[in-house]
Scaffold this active site. Structure first.
Site, short mmCIF file in Angstrom:
data_model
loop_
_atom_site.label_atom_id
_atom_site.label_comp_id
_atom_site.label_asym_id
_atom_site.label_seq_id
_atom_site.Cartn_x
_atom_site.Cartn_y
_atom_site.Cartn_z
N MET A 183 3.02 -7.14 -6.27
CA MET A 183 2.53 -7.35 -4.92
C MET A 183 3.70 -7.73 -4.01
SD MET A 183 -0.75 -6.86 -5.29
CE MET A 183 -1.75 -7.72 -4.09
N CYS A 184 3.44 -7.73 -2.72
CA CYS A 184 4.50 -7.98 -1.74
C CYS A 184 4.04 -9.07 -0.77
CB CYS A 184 4.81 -6.70 -0.99
SG CYS A 184 5.16 -5.30 -2.07
#
Length: 264
Positions: free
Chosen positions: A1-2
């Site tokens: 994820m970011c």
């Protein structure tokens, strides 16, 4: 994820402060070490910086942190790769031209095996995020034009975002320089700073700013992030399925899943 960061109607002090906090999460206080990027709107132009290295140790990030850039909209992204190689082509935010404007897109989440229909816009890299961006712009190009009212464009963005979110995690930042559209699938928060301003301290760096001494009474700055950046301010947490359209630091439209935006 970011992790995502966007700013609407920002001042150079707010920008350097928030960007510094986010970049620490890119390999120092967080795991998002697989590249980063930031885009600043300056009039109709966009100033882009990208790096495939971790933002916490990036010399390019150091330049951005100390360079006073004033921009009405800024979008930043730090990446933890889950789809696509770690390379410059796969760093967000992504930019394309549509109707004589640059559109900038950043995405937090993952939609496995996303396969967009062929269209005018094609991804350069191999991320699901860029494929989603191209799919979204192809849809707008097919069903709208430069004279379509903003409320109608937003309606379509909401519908598309809800469709993507049903397939996976889709937290979105999208701007054409005039406005900033945000959609929360799972996690997003915002804060609006206006007079009377006060101090704020970052969670991820030993840094505090007294905004009263760095701003004017007319300044309004909104910051939209995946996770709150400061430890001593009250952040507004998005609901899952909530969207907001920002313009000049203020919320111009907002709604929740399956609710259409008001006509204007």
């Amino acid at each position: 994820m970011c992790e995502l960061l966007a700013m609407s109607a920002n001042t150079p002090t707010d920008l350097c402060f928030s960007f510094t906090g986010l970049t620490r999460r890119g390999g120092e206080t967080g795991p998002h070490k697989d590249g980063w990027g930031v885009a600043f709107y300056e009039g109709k132009g966009v100033r882009n910086f990208h790096d495939a290295d971790a933002s916490a140790s990036s010399r390019i990030a150091e330049v951005v942190q100390t360079h006073p850039i004033k921009s009405e909209v800024a979008i930043c992204h730090i990446r933890q790769a889950n789809v696509g190689d770690i390379c410059l082509a796969n760093t967000h935010p992504f930019t394309r031209e549509l109707w004589g404007r640059y559109w900038v897109f950043a995405h937090n989440g993952q939609i496995s095996d996303f396969a967009p229909e062929p269209g005018f816009y094609e991804p350069v890299g191999t991320t699901d995020s860029e494929a989603l961006f191209c799919d979204m712009l192809n849809h707008l190009r097919q069903h709208c034009d430069r004279h379509t009212p903003t409320a109608e464009v937003v309606q379509r963005l909401v519908s598309l975002s809800e469709g993507y979110a049903r397939q996976g995690v889709f937290n979105l930042l999208l701007s054409n320089g005039d406005w900033l559209f945000t959609y929360c699938s799972t996690k997003m928060a915002s804060i609006t700073r206006r007079a009377p301003f006060g101090p704020a301290r970052l969670k991820d760096a030993d840094m505090m700013v007294d905004f009263e001494s760095e701003t004017t009474p007319d300044d309004i700055v909104s910051v939209i992030v995946t996770e709150p950046l400061t430890s001593d301010e009250t952040w507004d947490i998005y609901q899952a399925g909530e969207w907001r359209l920002w313009r000049k630091g203020e919320i111009a439209m907002r709604g929740t899943r399956d609710a259409l935006p008001p006509q204007s």
